[in-house]
Design a protein around this motif. Structure first.
Motif, mmCIF file in Angstrom:
data_model
loop_
_atom_site.group_PDB
_atom_site.id
_atom_site.type_symbol
_atom_site.label_atom_id
_atom_site.label_comp_id
_atom_site.label_asym_id
_atom_site.label_seq_id
_atom_site.Cartn_x
_atom_site.Cartn_y
_atom_site.Cartn_z
ATOM 1 N N GLY A 1 45.427 41.888 34.718
ATOM 2 C CA GLY A 1 44.639 42.551 33.718
ATOM 3 C C GLY A 1 43.157 42.245 33.766
ATOM 4 O O GLY A 1 42.422 42.680 32.901
ATOM 5 N N ASN A 2 42.693 41.494 34.787
ATOM 6 C CA ASN A 2 41.271 41.145 34.886
ATOM 7 C C ASN A 2 40.658 41.796 36.122
ATOM 8 O O ASN A 2 41.224 41.728 37.204
ATOM 9 C CB ASN A 2 41.096 39.622 34.986
ATOM 10 C CG ASN A 2 39.631 39.242 35.033
ATOM 11 O OD1 ASN A 2 38.884 39.468 34.105
ATOM 12 N ND2 ASN A 2 39.215 38.646 36.140
ATOM 13 N N ALA A 3 39.513 42.409 35.951
ATOM 14 C CA ALA A 3 38.750 42.950 37.079
ATOM 15 C C ALA A 3 37.636 41.967 37.388
ATOM 16 O O ALA A 3 36.846 41.634 36.513
ATOM 17 C CB ALA A 3 38.166 44.312 36.727
ATOM 18 N N GLU A 4 37.593 41.486 38.617
ATOM 19 C CA GLU A 4 36.570 40.521 39.014
ATOM 20 C C GLU A 4 35.509 41.218 39.850
ATOM 21 O O GLU A 4 35.806 41.809 40.887
ATOM 22 C CB GLU A 4 37.192 39.381 39.811
ATOM 23 C CG GLU A 4 36.196 38.320 40.169
ATOM 24 C CD GLU A 4 36.814 37.126 40.867
ATOM 25 O OE1 GLU A 4 36.068 36.181 41.154
ATOM 26 O OE2 GLU A 4 38.024 37.129 41.127
ATOM 27 N N ALA A 31 38.369 50.253 36.281
ATOM 28 C CA ALA A 31 39.209 49.091 35.972
ATOM 29 C C ALA A 31 39.986 49.315 34.681
ATOM 30 O O ALA A 31 41.188 49.024 34.606
ATOM 31 C CB ALA A 31 38.351 47.837 35.872
ATOM 32 N N GLU A 34 42.845 51.531 35.124
ATOM 33 C CA GLU A 34 43.952 50.903 35.850
ATOM 34 C C GLU A 34 44.610 49.794 35.039
ATOM 35 O O GLU A 34 45.425 49.045 35.558
ATOM 36 C CB GLU A 34 43.454 50.383 37.196
ATOM 37 C CG GLU A 34 43.043 51.516 38.129
ATOM 38 C CD GLU A 34 42.560 51.043 39.482
ATOM 39 O OE1 GLU A 34 42.598 49.812 39.759
ATOM 40 O OE2 GLU A 34 42.134 51.890 40.282
ATOM 41 N N CYS A 36 43.059 47.193 33.273
ATOM 42 C CA CYS A 36 42.361 45.917 33.084
ATOM 43 C C CYS A 36 41.803 45.844 31.665
ATOM 44 O O CYS A 36 41.247 46.813 31.157
ATOM 45 C CB CYS A 36 41.231 45.759 34.101
ATOM 46 S SG CYS A 36 41.818 45.570 35.791
ATOM 47 N N THR A 37 41.966 44.692 31.063
ATOM 48 C CA THR A 37 41.467 44.485 29.699
ATOM 49 C C THR A 37 40.340 43.477 29.636
ATOM 50 O O THR A 37 39.707 43.323 28.602
ATOM 51 C CB THR A 37 42.608 44.040 28.767
ATOM 52 O OG1 THR A 37 43.199 42.848 29.299
ATOM 53 C CG2 THR A 37 43.667 45.132 28.644
ATOM 54 N N THR A 38 40.094 42.771 30.738
ATOM 55 C CA THR A 38 38.995 41.809 30.812
ATOM 56 C C THR A 38 38.285 41.963 32.146
ATOM 57 O O THR A 38 38.829 42.525 33.098
ATOM 58 C CB THR A 38 39.482 40.344 30.682
ATOM 59 O OG1 THR A 38 40.376 40.054 31.768
ATOM 60 C CG2 THR A 38 40.181 40.101 29.354
ATOM 61 N N THR A 39 37.063 41.443 32.203
ATOM 62 C CA THR A 39 36.325 41.403 33.465
ATOM 63 C C THR A 39 35.691 40.037 33.634
ATOM 64 O O THR A 39 35.362 39.362 32.657
ATOM 65 C CB THR A 39 35.215 42.466 33.533
ATOM 66 O OG1 THR A 39 34.285 42.255 32.481
ATOM 67 C CG2 THR A 39 35.782 43.868 33.442
#
Length: 74
Positions: A1-4, A31, A34, A36-39
Motif C-alpha cells: 500500500g506504499n508508493a516509494e 499510485a 493502484e 496505494c494509501t501512503t507514499t
C-alpha cells in the motif's frame, strides 16, 4: 500500500517550470489508482520546497556518498 518515490530530477535549464510537481501529481494519481494509501519520498534539499508545497514533511536527513572517479578508475 506504499508508493516509494526515490528519484525525481529536472534538467537545470528546465527547472522552476512546475515539471517535477506535475510528474509527482501523475505518479501519485497512478499510485492511488493502484491502491496505494501512503507514499514515501527521498529528495534532495533542492527539491524540498516542491515537496513541502505538496504536503510532504521531512522525517530526517541522510548523506549519500558517491565516487566521482573516471571510467578508467573502475
Amino acid at each position: 500500500g506504499n508508493a516509494e518515490v526515490v528519484f525525481v530530477a529536472t534538467m537545470p535549464d528546465a527547472r522552476r517550470q512546475g515539471l517535477a510537481a506535475e510528474c509527482m501529481r501523475t505518479v501519485l494519481r497512478t499510485a492511488a489508482g493502484e491502491g496505494c494509501t501512503t507514499t514515501t519520498l527521498e529528495a534532495t534539499a533542492a527539491g524540498e520546497p516542491v515537496y513541502a508545497a505538496m504536503g510532504y514533511a521531512s522525517l530526517g536527513r541522510y548523506r549519500m556518498m558517491e565516487s566521482r572517479g573516471t571510467a578508467a578508475d573502475s
